[in-house]
Scaffold this active site. Structure first.
Site, short mmCIF file in Angstrom:
data_model
loop_
_atom_site.label_atom_id
_atom_site.label_comp_id
_atom_site.label_asym_id
_atom_site.label_seq_id
_atom_site.Cartn_x
_atom_site.Cartn_y
_atom_site.Cartn_z
N SER A 1 9.80 4.17 -6.19
CA SER A 1 9.38 4.49 -7.74
C SER A 1 7.78 4.50 -7.61
O SER A 1 7.30 3.86 -6.74
CB SER A 1 9.64 3.11 -8.51
OG SER A 1 9.21 3.16 -9.73
N TYR B 1 9.70 -5.53 -10.63
CA TYR B 1 10.52 -4.22 -9.98
C TYR B 1 9.72 -3.44 -9.10
O TYR B 1 9.92 -3.34 -7.96
CB TYR B 1 11.05 -3.22 -11.22
CG TYR B 1 11.68 -1.99 -10.71
CD1 TYR B 1 13.19 -2.17 -10.20
CD2 TYR B 1 11.08 -0.79 -10.65
CE1 TYR B 1 13.67 -0.83 -10.02
CE2 TYR B 1 11.78 0.30 -10.28
CZ TYR B 1 12.96 0.26 -9.87
OH TYR B 1 13.53 1.67 -9.47
#
Length: 231
Positions: free
Chosen positions: A139, A152
């Site tokens: 990500s 995250y």
């Protein structure tokens, strides 16, 4: 036929990638926690004539990881392992001051520990495969500081580092961490509910993954939007 294990394959990027690989003659082992959604996805993918094993379960469970690799072994081995299953740590996302530590532990367990555990389980078959490949779905939050994405992002940054070290330790494999970029997925909707900004469908970034698989560049971290721009 080459064989791929794809986690988090019942929807989103995992399903889109499974569909694309099936169309190219790959046999598949698919994982997701939701049995009904996974069964439907597997039926759709099997329409391409490929062999599909769908195993519902939690990648954080060692027994489930072993079952995924055993299923791939029955199909002929493991040529490609895609760690796509992810946990956010909090739904919706919150600032670090409010992030439940249990949520952070869950994100690390799913996004990092389970990903490595599955690689460890699959390594004997990956090493035997001509062109054995590992893809860790990363990500941009792993490399950029976005408010509320700290837990995250930290888990994905750790995943990136594991992928980088694995590429050094296993020179016979191709190991890539791939940032797919913004996508319209259930994961993003859970992270930031009510965000109305349009985002591309997951299948629009699949060509970037296929390019890596076909061209087999050196191990490293790649961004799907950049790969697509080079076409």
């Amino acid at each position: 036929m080459p064989v791929a294990i794809i986690t988090g394959a019942s929807k989103g990027l995992g399903r889109a990638l499974a569909t694309a690989l099936a169309a190219r003659g790959w046999d598949l082992v698919l994982d997701a926690r939701g049995a009904a959604a996974l069964r439907e996805a597997a039926q759709s993918v099997a329409g391409h004539g490929t062999r599909v094993e769908a195993l519902a379960g939690d990648v954080a469970d060692a027994g489930h990881r072993a079952a995924l690799v055993a299923a791939a072994g029955r199909l002929g081995g493991v040529d490609l392992l895609v760690s796509n299953a992810s946990a956010l740590g909090s739904e919706p996302l919150v600032r670090l001051a409010e992030l439940p530590l249990e949520g952070l532990r869950r994100a690390l367990e799913v996004n990092v520990v389970a990903a490595l555990g599955l690689v460890q389980e699959a390594l004997p078959l990956l090493r035997r495969a001509p062109g054995g490949t590992v893809i860790a779905v990363s990500s941009d939050a792993a490399a950029e500081a976005y408010a509320t994405w700290g837990g995250y992002g930290a888990s994905k940054a750790a995943l990136d580092q594991l992928a980088a070290v694995l590429a050094v330790e296993e020179p016979g494999l191709r190991v890539w961490a791939v940032d797919p970029g913004d996508m319209a997925t259930d994961l993003y909707a859970a992270a930031v509910p009510g965000d109305g900004d349009p985002r591309p469908a997951p299948d629009t970034v699949v060509p970037a993954f296929l390019r890596l698989i076909e061209e087999r560049p050196a191990g490293g971290r790649y961004a799907a939007p950049t790969l697509l721009e080079r076409r």
